[in-house]
Structures are given as structure tokens and as C-alpha cells.
Scaffold this motif. Structure first.
Motif, PDB file in Angstrom:
ATOM      1  N   PRO A  89       0.832  -1.201   0.000  1.00  0.00           N
ATOM      2  CA  PRO A  89       0.000   0.000   0.000  1.00  0.00           C
ATOM      3  C   PRO A  89       0.866   1.250   0.000  1.00  0.00           C
ATOM      4  CG  PRO A  89      -0.036  -1.050   2.163  1.00  0.00           C
ATOM      5  CD  PRO A  89       0.754  -1.941   1.256  1.00  0.00           C
ATOM      6  N   VAL A  90       0.359   2.274  -0.644  1.00  0.00           N
ATOM      7  CA  VAL A  90       1.083   3.541  -0.717  1.00  0.00           C
ATOM      8  C   VAL A  90       0.650   4.406   0.450  1.00  0.00           C
ATOM      9  CG1 VAL A  90       1.476   5.592  -2.109  1.00  0.00           C
ATOM     10  CG2 VAL A  90       1.220   3.384  -3.214  1.00  0.00           C
TER      11      VAL A  90
ATOM     12  N   ALA B 155      -2.786   4.529 -11.255  1.00  0.00           N
ATOM     13  CA  ALA B 155      -4.115   5.026 -10.883  1.00  0.00           C
ATOM     14  C   ALA B 155      -4.224   5.233  -9.371  1.00  0.00           C
ATOM     15  CB  ALA B 155      -5.197   4.063 -11.366  1.00  0.00           C
ATOM     16  N   ASP B 156      -3.540   4.407  -8.590  1.00  0.00           N
ATOM     17  CA  ASP B 156      -3.557   4.548  -7.129  1.00  0.00           C
ATOM     18  C   ASP B 156      -2.612   5.636  -6.648  1.00  0.00           C
ATOM     19  OD1 ASP B 156      -5.313   2.386  -6.987  1.00  0.00           O
ATOM     20  OD2 ASP B 156      -3.699   0.934  -6.630  1.00  0.00           O
TER      21      ASP B 156
ATOM     22  N   ARG C 265       0.422  13.950 -11.380  1.00  0.00           N
ATOM     23  CA  ARG C 265       1.685  13.232 -11.268  1.00  0.00           C
ATOM     24  C   ARG C 265       1.456  11.931 -10.530  1.00  0.00           C
ATOM     25  NH1 ARG C 265       3.775  13.258  -6.621  1.00  0.00           N
ATOM     26  NH2 ARG C 265       3.158  15.357  -6.077  1.00  0.00           N
ATOM     27  N   ALA C 266       2.084  10.860 -11.008  1.00  0.00           N
ATOM     28  CA  ALA C 266       2.113   9.585 -10.291  1.00  0.00           C
ATOM     29  C   ALA C 266       3.568   9.156 -10.195  1.00  0.00           C
ATOM     30  CB  ALA C 266       1.296   8.525 -11.017  1.00  0.00           C
TER      31      ALA C 266
ATOM     32  N   TYR D   2       8.141   8.655 -13.297  1.00  0.00           N
ATOM     33  CA  TYR D   2       6.863   9.346 -13.108  1.00  0.00           C
ATOM     34  C   TYR D   2       5.958   9.125 -14.306  1.00  0.00           C
ATOM     35  CZ  TYR D   2       9.228  12.035  -9.475  1.00  0.00           C
ATOM     36  OH  TYR D   2       9.916  12.407  -8.359  1.00  0.00           O
ATOM     37  N   GLU D   3       4.663   9.059 -14.050  1.00  0.00           N
ATOM     38  CA  GLU D   3       3.665   9.218 -15.095  1.00  0.00           C
ATOM     39  C   GLU D   3       3.138  10.633 -14.914  1.00  0.00           C
ATOM     40  OE1 GLU D   3      -0.380   6.944 -16.067  1.00  0.00           O
ATOM     41  OE2 GLU D   3      -0.525   8.590 -14.617  1.00  0.00           O
ATOM     42  N   LEU D   4       3.180  11.435 -15.971  1.00  0.00           N
ATOM     43  CA  LEU D   4       2.715  12.818 -15.926  1.00  0.00           C
ATOM     44  C   LEU D   4       1.575  12.992 -16.917  1.00  0.00           C
ATOM     45  CD1 LEU D   4       6.203  14.591 -15.984  1.00  0.00           C
ATOM     46  CD2 LEU D   4       4.818  14.013 -13.968  1.00  0.00           C
ATOM     47  N   THR D   5       0.485  13.601 -16.456  1.00  0.00           N
ATOM     48  CA  THR D   5      -0.657  13.879 -17.321  1.00  0.00           C
ATOM     49  C   THR D   5      -0.793  15.390 -17.437  1.00  0.00           C
ATOM     50  OG1 THR D   5      -1.752  11.872 -16.534  1.00  0.00           O
ATOM     51  CG2 THR D   5      -3.134  13.505 -17.667  1.00  0.00           C
ATOM     52  N   PHE D   6      -0.744  15.891 -18.671  1.00  0.00           N
ATOM     53  CA  PHE D   6      -0.828  17.327 -18.932  1.00  0.00           C
ATOM     54  C   PHE D   6      -2.180  17.657 -19.541  1.00  0.00           C
ATOM     55  CE2 PHE D   6       3.869  16.559 -19.948  1.00  0.00           C
ATOM     56  CZ  PHE D   6       4.274  16.825 -18.651  1.00  0.00           C
TER      57      PHE D   6
END
Length: 193
Positions: free
Chosen positions: A3-4, A84-85, A97-98, A112-116
Motif C-alpha cells: 500500500p502507498v 491510478a492509485d 503526477r504519479a 513518473y507518469e505525468l498527465t498534462f
């Protein structure tokens, strides 16, 4: 799957600063972030932008992971994490940011996964000497500012560049863009100085 734990950037920043015996004045001088802003972050009164976090991490000589996640690694090589978590919306508008894989010295990188969002643009100050970023577009189109030139990337395209110079990211389209950003540290940063 591990778990995060919730991110506690104020506590992590204060812990790193205290471990080094640095005052807020010393930390401000090394990071280029004002003493007032550092104090607000440590007290949880202000949520720092990604650009501010980078300045703090670079000044402290630590990967940004050190300010985002108390436990940077699981100790095991086999580790599954779900973006997603992990996805969070920092105070910087237009980006999510993930932290998919936090920094671990034995590997030398963080991912990192970055969504712009449409219209997003951000300029990053130089990271520590020798830092290199590897960006791959997963969805949409982006432009990266590298060596003072905006370079377009489409889905499936990748660009590696020196991140120890000013660089930037932007999405000039009408759709979200998603990139994977692997940040490699040439020399293993040390959380203590």
C-alpha cells in the motif's frame, strides 16, 4: 501489492533539513526558495508546485522522491505499483503526477507518469549536474523545451535530454497528454550532506 502511504512533504522536508542541521536561512540559500515559503511548506500552510519541489530537491542534493515518499523503496526488486492509485494533482494547475517508481540508489532513477491538461505549459529550472530525463509519450502529443528549442513528440515517441539545463513541457492540443518520465541521476544523490 504494497500500500502507498500518504505523502507528507512538510514532514519529509523538515526531516531532511534537520538531519543536516540546516536552518531555514541555510536551506533557502542552497535551494533558491525563500525562507518564508520553506516555513509555510514545513508547517503545511502551502502546497509547493512541482517547480518549487525541484528547486528544493536540487538544493538539498536529493531526488524529488525524497520529498514525496517516506519509503523510497521496498527492498525487493519485484515491485508492482498502479499509477491510478498513485496519481495526485499537485498545486500546479493542469498537471497530474504519479510517482510510479521512487528513487533507489541501487537503480539510480525515479519514474513518473505525468498527465498534462490541454494548454498546460511548465518550465523547469536545471536539476543537479548529470541528471538526464527520458520522456516517452503514452497518449496524445507534447512539446519539450530542450536546448532552448521546443521539440514536438507524438504518441510512441521518446526523447532523452540533459535535465541539468533549463527545460520545459507543454501540451498545445485540445486533449490530455500522458508521458512517462524516467529521471536518471548520474551520481547517487545522498539524503545527508
Amino acid at each position: 501489492m504494497k500500500p502507498v502511504s500518504p505523502v507528507d512533504t512538510p514532514k519529509l522536508l523538515k526531516s531532511i533539513r534537520s538531519d543536516r542541521g540546516w536552518s531555514l536561512d541555510q536551506t533557502a540559500a542552497r535551494t533558491g526558495v525563500s525562507k518564508a515559503m520553506l516555513g509555510q511548506i514545513e508547517r503545511g500552510e502551502s502546497a509547493p508546485t512541482i517547480a518549487t519541489l525541484w528547486k528544493i530537491a536540487t538544493g538539498l542534493g536529493v531526488p524529488m522522491t525524497a520529498l514525496l515518499e517516506a519509503d523510497g523503496g521496498s527492498g525487493d526488486v519485484l515491485l508492482m505499483r498502479d499509477a491510478a492509485d498513485l496519481r495526485v494533482r499537485p498545486s500546479q494547475e493542469g498537471m497530474q503526477r504519479a510517482l510510479v517508481f521512487p528513487y533507489e540508489a541501487r537503480f539510480g532513477f525515479e519514474l513518473y507518469e505525468l498527465t498534462f491538461a490541454p494548454g498546460f505549459e511548465s518550465i523547469s529550472e536545471p536539476h543537479d549536474t548529470g541528471v538526464v530525463e527520458h520522456v516517452t509519450v503514452q497518449h496524445g502529443e507534447v512539446e519539450l523545451l530542450v536546448e532552448e528549442e521546443w521539440r514536438p513528440l507524438k504518441q510512441g515517441q521518446s526523447l532523452r535530454f540533459p535535465a541539468d539545463r533549463r527545460h520545459g513541457y507543454r501540451n498545445r492540443t485540445g486533449e490530455e497528454a500522458v508521458v512517462m518520465d524516467l529521471i536518471h541521476y548520474r551520481f547517487a544523490p545522498s539524503p545527508k550532506a
